[in-house]
Design an enzyme around this catalytic site. Structure first.
Site, PDB file in Angstrom:
ATOM      1  N   ASP A  78       0.882  -1.163   0.000  1.00  0.00           N
ATOM      2  CA  ASP A  78       0.000   0.000   0.000  1.00  0.00           C
ATOM      3  C   ASP A  78       0.924   1.220   0.000  1.00  0.00           C
ATOM      4  O   ASP A  78       1.610   1.484   0.989  1.00  0.00           O
ATOM      5  CB  ASP A  78      -0.891   0.011   1.236  1.00  0.00           C
ATOM      6  N   THR A  83      -4.637   7.822   2.762  1.00  0.00           N
ATOM      7  CA  THR A  83      -4.528   8.888   1.764  1.00  0.00           C
ATOM      8  C   THR A  83      -5.277  10.146   2.187  1.00  0.00           C
ATOM      9  O   THR A  83      -4.813  11.270   1.952  1.00  0.00           O
ATOM     10  CB  THR A  83      -5.058   8.399   0.400  1.00  0.00           C
ATOM     11  N   ASP A 206      -4.107  -3.395   3.336  1.00  0.00           N
ATOM     12  CA  ASP A 206      -4.287  -2.603   4.550  1.00  0.00           C
ATOM     13  C   ASP A 206      -3.673  -3.300   5.771  1.00  0.00           C
ATOM     14  O   ASP A 206      -3.175  -2.631   6.677  1.00  0.00           O
ATOM     15  CB  ASP A 206      -5.772  -2.364   4.827  1.00  0.00           C
TER      16      ASP A 206
END
Length: 257
Positions: A78, A83, A206
């Protein structure tokens, strides 16, 4: 190699923060991607392929040309986990890189470039935060625990009533937190900054690296129902100090069924 990739990717993300950030929507106004996400993932992929051309890559931005399922050794990355934090706050985001071989987690690295904090683990060799070895040896009771969750706006959690269970859980434990970067939050469990983490519908990138870190620190990471976590699929995640794992699992599942 994973540490080097994470640190150079983190440095690149910090450098790009000095410039205007182009933000795009994926599925909604709360699901963001930036040009930096794509640039950082491309940077990491190129470094991995140069060193290990026979390895596969599963990345959030899907910039690897091959089919990840075709490879025995798979890097799960990732480029910027968190973000929205990256765009709005410039803190609480991370680079997450994991290496799996035939489904077994070998290496996990989560790097927070804004604080220069490197969480990492190698299977069988322990977990570390920079140069400090991590170990969850403290006996924490559930009512003493500081937990972290992101279930309150998850539609699946609402459908099956987990959001209401977690609200009751919030009244039982010492406190609840939310940082907005699952990789960091699970790594914080490994470091003892949080005692547990609960989430629905996380993607493999994640939690792929952080679950290795928390396990090597002596913690437990499973699905919310206690089943083993997959390595390449979306899943619920429960990671916590082992002292109250069973009590937390029963609280989440027995009350909600």
């Amino acid at each position: 190699m994973a540490i080097h990739c994470a640190k150079t990717a983190g440095a690149l993300s910090l450098e790009r923060l000095k410039q205007p950030i182009l933000v795009e929507y994926k599925t909604s106004a709360s699901d963001l991607v930036t040009a930096v996400d794509k640039e950082v993932e491309k940077h990491v992929i190129q470094a991995i392929i140069k060193e290990f051309p026979d390895h596969g890559i599963l990345g959030e931005e899907s910039m690897f040309e091959g089919n990840p399922a075709d490879y025995e050794t798979l890097w799960i990355i990732d480029p910027i986990d968190g973000t929205t934090n990256f765009v709005h706050q410039q803190i609480n985001f991370s680079v997450s890189i994991a290496v799996y071989h035939k489904g077994e987690g070998l290496v996990g690295v989560v790097y927070d470039p804004s604080r220069d904090e490197l969480f990492y683990a190698v299977k069988g060799q322990g977990a570390y935060l920079n140069d400090r070895r991590l170990g969850l040896t403290k006996q924490v009771k559930l009512e003493e625990a500081l937990l972290c969750t992101s279930v309150f706006w998850n539609k699946r959690a609402e459908q099956i009533g987990i959001d209401q269970i977690v609200k009751r859980l919030a009244g039982k434990v010492r406190g609840m937190r939310l940082l907005g970067s699952a990789a960091l939050e699970i790594s914080y469990v490994a470091a003892g900054r949080l005692d547990g983490y609960v989430s629905m519908s996380l993607n493999a990138w994640d939690f792929g690296a952080a679950r290795i870190i928390v396990e090597e620190a002596g913690g437990v990471a499973t699905k919310m129902n206690g089943e083993p976590l997959p390595f390449d699929q979306k899943s619920s995640v429960m990671a916590c100090n082992p002292a109250f794992y069973e009590e937390l699992r029963q609280f989440l599942n027995l009350e909600g069924k």
